[in-house]
Design an enzyme around this catalytic site. Sequence first.
Site, PDB file in Angstrom:
ATOM      1  CG  PHE A 116       1.697  -6.838   0.488  1.00 30.37           C
ATOM      2  CD1 PHE A 116       1.203  -6.632  -0.784  1.00 30.37           C
ATOM      3  CD2 PHE A 116       2.129  -5.737   1.212  1.00 30.37           C
ATOM      4  CE1 PHE A 116       1.151  -5.357  -1.331  1.00 30.37           C
ATOM      5  CE2 PHE A 116       2.078  -4.457   0.670  1.00 30.37           C
ATOM      6  CZ  PHE A 116       1.592  -4.267  -0.605  1.00 30.37           C
ATOM      7  CE  LYS A 117      -2.952  -3.790  -2.378  1.00 29.78           C
ATOM      8  NZ  LYS A 117      -2.164  -4.704  -3.230  1.00 29.78           N
TER       9      LYS A 117
END
Length: 496
Positions: A109-110
């Site tokens: 998700f980063k």
Amino acid sequence: MRTLTSTRSYVAASDLEAVLKGIASEGGLFVDPDLDLLSVNVDGLINKDSFGIASVILGTLLSGFEEPESLVRKAYSNKFSCGDVITPVVPLTDGISVLELFHGPTSAFKDVALSLLPLLMSQAREKIDPDKEIVILTATSGDTGKAALEGFKNVTGIRILVFYPEEGVSEIQKKQMVSQQGDNVGVCAVRGNFDDCQTAVKEAFIKLQDSDQLCGVSLSSANSINIGRLVPQVFYYYSSYVQLVSQKRIKQGDLIDFVVPTGNFGDILAGYYAKMLGLPIGKLVCASNSNNVLTDFFAKGVYDTHRPFIMTSSPSMDILVSSNLERLLYYAFCGNRERVAECMNRLKKEGRYTVPANDLKELKKDFAAYFCDELQTREQIRKTYKEYGYLIDPHTAVGMFAAEKYMNENMNQRHTVVLSTASPYKFTSAELDALGLASTGSPFDDMRLLNECTGAKIPEQLLGLETAEDRFRDVINREELVSYAIDFVKKGGSGS
Ligand SMILES: *Cc1c(COP(=O)(O)O)cnc(C)c1O
């Protein structure tokens, strides 16, 4: 332009400066003191796509940046493998949906934040000090390093050097980093574990900050306390709401709950920002693994780091000091900076601090918290796959466990969205183990085995690593890190 201040003092900066600096000079984090005066009405976003929604959020929270829509398009177009909706919502049951945040270039998700941060930094540099080159130094336990390398690759005026612990990243994560493309990147292994590596990078920062050996280059970091990493994450809370309305799973105006697998408290804090901006959110559920310092904090009001550090199958959440909690304290204390500073001083000196009962009561109106141990994580992966045919990674499993517990305990009627933060294919051995399958010994054969047994699609960029060439082979002792960084700064261009 927005004027931001530190959480700990009246040190102020424009939004552009705050993104460039990352952290305030006395160690505090940049916050918008007037956040409660801003709002984004979700009704106005119902017909917008991901780019449209993300640019409204960016233009509201960091209005000093020009052309938010073109920044957003540049950050996300053709980089996310799922078409126009870059963070799709997938229904699991009548009451639970999964928000898939892992379709970016590194399958974590980063990517959502680290695809945009470099463009923000780049614009801030152009406006504030266009002649000054920036070098990003980052220590990584796996996900941040690769996402930052991908985000900053070939960005003009900025170079990036990532250090990872020789022992302590998964085989896939290592391969992702050492095969990194780009002319402005460097990657180096440091002997020892993540703590050794992170401490050495922090020391290097302090030693080099004002050193003449930097030849006029300024140092910065890509870690999650930069406001430019937080703001891009607010978007997907709005996007998921819009998707649920168009899927007819909720009606416009309904409250929904979010469950967030949490480490440094950045992702869930973005949800709190969305709630402050007016998105109809009931509760934000903080899900922790066995390092359950946040669960205890929300239960007792005591943040206490005196506990063993446990290595788990959800390593990106193995954290005892959740840096972004400081921003929540700032808002919970109604902007009383002395009180935030006092807590942070205690944390530094005594390793713990306490929040009074009335503040805790207020926090509990917005937050709930649960944790999930290693056995429960494995069981949750197995169960979710068995019941729904849906494969989740260990971080998401922690979230799913918390979601079920929360919904049972509260007889919850609201629709609940679980944030899914990584592809299961980054953690194949934990997945195989949970499903009762034996590892083949090769991470790529393991991927294919997992795919054969579950049918879950393997992200192309992970499979492509099998034939990718290694570019970075350096391994150093931590004592050598400062001189390695100086060499990188002086060299200019590629670190390979
Ligand atoms: C970083 C990370 C988290 C934790 O997010 P925070 O913003 O640090 O709370 C959870 N899951 C994965 C896969 C991550 O990489």
